[in-house]
Design a protein around this motif. Structure first.
Motif, PDB file in Angstrom:
ATOM      1  N   ARG A  62       0.806  -1.214   0.000  1.00 36.25           N
ATOM      2  CA  ARG A  62       0.000   0.000   0.000  1.00 36.25           C
ATOM      3  C   ARG A  62       0.843   1.269   0.000  1.00 36.25           C
ATOM      4  O   ARG A  62       2.003   1.257   0.398  1.00 36.25           O
ATOM      5  CB  ARG A  62      -0.923   0.016   1.216  1.00 36.25           C
ATOM      6  N   THR A  63       0.202   2.347  -0.422  1.00 41.00           N
ATOM      7  CA  THR A  63       0.823   3.671  -0.404  1.00 41.00           C
ATOM      8  C   THR A  63       0.766   4.223   1.020  1.00 41.00           C
ATOM      9  O   THR A  63       0.117   3.653   1.901  1.00 41.00           O
ATOM     10  CB  THR A  63       0.066   4.637  -1.340  1.00 41.00           C
ATOM     11  N   GLN A  64       1.404   5.355   1.235  1.00 41.61           N
ATOM     12  CA  GLN A  64       1.383   6.004   2.553  1.00 41.61           C
ATOM     13  C   GLN A  64      -0.011   6.529   2.888  1.00 41.61           C
ATOM     14  O   GLN A  64      -0.457   6.414   4.016  1.00 41.61           O
ATOM     15  CB  GLN A  64       2.382   7.162   2.584  1.00 41.61           C
ATOM     16  N   ASP A  65      -0.682   7.156   1.934  1.00 43.61           N
ATOM     17  CA  ASP A  65      -1.994   7.760   2.185  1.00 43.61           C
ATOM     18  C   ASP A  65      -3.077   6.697   2.079  1.00 43.61           C
ATOM     19  O   ASP A  65      -3.379   6.201   0.998  1.00 43.61           O
ATOM     20  CB  ASP A  65      -2.264   8.895   1.192  1.00 43.61           C
ATOM     21  N   GLN A  66      -3.665   6.370   3.207  1.00 49.53           N
ATOM     22  CA  GLN A  66      -4.715   5.350   3.253  1.00 49.53           C
ATOM     23  C   GLN A  66      -6.072   5.949   3.619  1.00 49.53           C
ATOM     24  O   GLN A  66      -6.947   5.260   4.144  1.00 49.53           O
ATOM     25  CB  GLN A  66      -4.313   4.250   4.248  1.00 49.53           C
ATOM     26  N   SER A  67      -6.260   7.224   3.320  1.00 57.33           N
ATOM     27  CA  SER A  67      -7.516   7.920   3.623  1.00 57.33           C
ATOM     28  C   SER A  67      -8.698   7.194   2.993  1.00 57.33           C
ATOM     29  O   SER A  67      -8.728   6.988   1.779  1.00 57.33           O
ATOM     30  CB  SER A  67      -7.481   9.354   3.092  1.00 57.33           C
ATOM     31  N   GLY A  68      -9.645   6.785   3.815  1.00 56.59           N
ATOM     32  CA  GLY A  68     -10.840   6.121   3.329  1.00 56.59           C
ATOM     33  C   GLY A  68     -10.704   4.625   3.104  1.00 56.59           C
ATOM     34  O   GLY A  68     -11.695   3.949   2.812  1.00 56.59           O
ATOM     35  N   TYR A  69      -9.498   4.089   3.248  1.00 62.82           N
ATOM     36  CA  TYR A  69      -9.286   2.668   2.966  1.00 62.82           C
ATOM     37  C   TYR A  69     -10.055   1.765   3.935  1.00 62.82           C
ATOM     38  O   TYR A  69     -10.736   0.828   3.515  1.00 62.82           O
ATOM     39  CB  TYR A  69      -7.796   2.310   3.011  1.00 62.82           C
ATOM     40  N   SER A  70      -9.950   2.038   5.225  1.00 58.83           N
ATOM     41  CA  SER A  70     -10.587   1.174   6.232  1.00 58.83           C
ATOM     42  C   SER A  70     -12.089   1.066   6.020  1.00 58.83           C
ATOM     43  O   SER A  70     -12.657  -0.025   6.120  1.00 58.83           O
ATOM     44  CB  SER A  70     -10.305   1.687   7.646  1.00 58.83           C
ATOM     45  N   GLU A  71     -12.721   2.188   5.734  1.00 62.59           N
ATOM     46  CA  GLU A  71     -14.162   2.188   5.518  1.00 62.59           C
ATOM     47  C   GLU A  71     -14.535   1.381   4.269  1.00 62.59           C
ATOM     48  O   GLU A  71     -15.499   0.606   4.279  1.00 62.59           O
ATOM     49  CB  GLU A  71     -14.687   3.628   5.375  1.00 62.59           C
ATOM     50  N   THR A  72     -13.765   1.568   3.208  1.00 68.83           N
ATOM     51  CA  THR A  72     -14.036   0.837   1.962  1.00 68.83           C
ATOM     52  C   THR A  72     -13.774  -0.649   2.146  1.00 68.83           C
ATOM     53  O   THR A  72     -14.549  -1.487   1.679  1.00 68.83           O
ATOM     54  CB  THR A  72     -13.196   1.407   0.803  1.00 68.83           C
ATOM     55  N   ASP A  73     -12.706  -0.983   2.843  1.00 69.61           N
ATOM     56  CA  ASP A  73     -12.378  -2.385   3.115  1.00 69.61           C
ATOM     57  C   ASP A  73     -13.504  -3.055   3.905  1.00 69.61           C
ATOM     58  O   ASP A  73     -13.937  -4.164   3.566  1.00 69.61           O
ATOM     59  CB  ASP A  73     -11.050  -2.475   3.870  1.00 69.61           C
ATOM     60  N   ALA A  74     -14.003  -2.372   4.925  1.00 72.65           N
ATOM     61  CA  ALA A  74     -15.104  -2.915   5.727  1.00 72.65           C
ATOM     62  C   ALA A  74     -16.355  -3.107   4.859  1.00 72.65           C
ATOM     63  O   ALA A  74     -17.064  -4.119   4.982  1.00 72.65           O
ATOM     64  CB  ALA A  74     -15.410  -1.997   6.905  1.00 72.65           C
ATOM     65  N   ARG A  75     -16.626  -2.165   3.983  1.00 73.23           N
ATOM     66  CA  ARG A  75     -17.786  -2.281   3.093  1.00 73.23           C
ATOM     67  C   ARG A  75     -17.633  -3.460   2.141  1.00 73.23           C
ATOM     68  O   ARG A  75     -18.584  -4.208   1.883  1.00 73.23           O
ATOM     69  CB  ARG A  75     -17.995  -0.978   2.304  1.00 73.23           C
ATOM     70  N   MET A  76     -16.417  -3.670   1.602  1.00 71.74           N
ATOM     71  CA  MET A  76     -16.187  -4.790   0.688  1.00 71.74           C
ATOM     72  C   MET A  76     -16.365  -6.113   1.424  1.00 71.74           C
ATOM     73  O   MET A  76     -16.956  -7.058   0.881  1.00 71.74           O
ATOM     74  CB  MET A  76     -14.795  -4.712   0.057  1.00 71.74           C
ATOM     75  N   GLU A  77     -15.892  -6.198   2.666  1.00 68.89           N
ATOM     76  CA  GLU A  77     -16.066  -7.428   3.448  1.00 68.89           C
ATOM     77  C   GLU A  77     -17.540  -7.712   3.697  1.00 68.89           C
ATOM     78  O   GLU A  77     -17.971  -8.863   3.670  1.00 68.89           O
ATOM     79  CB  GLU A  77     -15.295  -7.343   4.765  1.00 68.89           C
ATOM     80  N   GLU A  78     -18.301  -6.672   3.945  1.00 66.90           N
ATOM     81  CA  GLU A  78     -19.750  -6.803   4.151  1.00 66.90           C
ATOM     82  C   GLU A  78     -20.430  -7.241   2.852  1.00 66.90           C
ATOM     83  O   GLU A  78     -21.264  -8.142   2.834  1.00 66.90           O
ATOM     84  CB  GLU A  78     -20.280  -5.444   4.610  1.00 66.90           C
ATOM     85  N   LEU A  79     -20.056  -6.619   1.750  1.00 61.14           N
ATOM     86  CA  LEU A  79     -20.677  -6.859   0.453  1.00 61.14           C
ATOM     87  C   LEU A  79     -20.395  -8.263  -0.086  1.00 61.14           C
ATOM     88  O   LEU A  79     -21.289  -8.926  -0.612  1.00 61.14           O
ATOM     89  CB  LEU A  79     -20.157  -5.801  -0.524  1.00 61.14           C
ATOM     90  N   VAL A  80     -19.164  -8.735   0.030  1.00 68.19           N
ATOM     91  CA  VAL A  80     -18.808 -10.038  -0.534  1.00 68.19           C
ATOM     92  C   VAL A  80     -19.567 -11.161   0.166  1.00 68.19           C
ATOM     93  O   VAL A  80     -19.846 -12.200  -0.437  1.00 68.19           O
ATOM     94  CB  VAL A  80     -17.282 -10.280  -0.514  1.00 68.19           C
TER      95      VAL A  80
END
Length: 123
Positions: free
Chosen positions: A28-46
């Motif tokens: 990953r890159t240094q800037d992870q702004s918004g990553y955690s929220e998107t990751d949680a959403r993808m885990e929910e969606l899959v």
């Protein structure tokens, strides 16, 4: 006792083959702004994909991340791959969150697991 042994960690169980795995390895890159929220959403969606069996994650101290998704069949994997929200997250990942990644998709032909029996402590 180490921190790792105090945490209950259980890998996805072995399933009767054949089934499919998608192995997503990232740096990953240094800037992870918004990553955690998107990751949680993808885990929910899959989890709503018929044929989704589970997911394992690992992260090395050096920054290599590995996610393995398990799917009953190629149709389940294709449904996940083409999901509109997932596609948008992939696009954002390439633009913002990933320095590099690889994706390996494989058909599992053999699978087994092992769990050590719990031994009660001596009095």
């Amino acid at each position: 006792m180490s921190e790792q042994s105090e945490v209950s960690v259980v890998p996805v169980a072995a399933y009767e083959p054949p089934y499919y795995v998608a192995v997503f390895t990232t740096v990953r890159t240094q800037d992870q702004s918004g990553y955690s929220e998107t990751d949680a959403r993808m885990e929910e969606l899959v989890k709503d994909v018929p044929g989704f069996l589970g997911m394992d994650h690992a992260q090395t101290p050096g920054g290599l991340g590995i996610t393995v998704g398990y799917f009953r069949d190629a149709d389940a994997l294709a449904e996940w791959r083409t999901n509109a929200e997932h596609r948008a997250a992939q696009k954002r990942g390439r633009a913002e969150w990933y320095q590099s990644y690889t994706l390996h998709v494989a058909k599992v032909e053999r699978s087994h697991d092992f769990t050590r029996a719990q031994v009660p402590p001596l009095p």
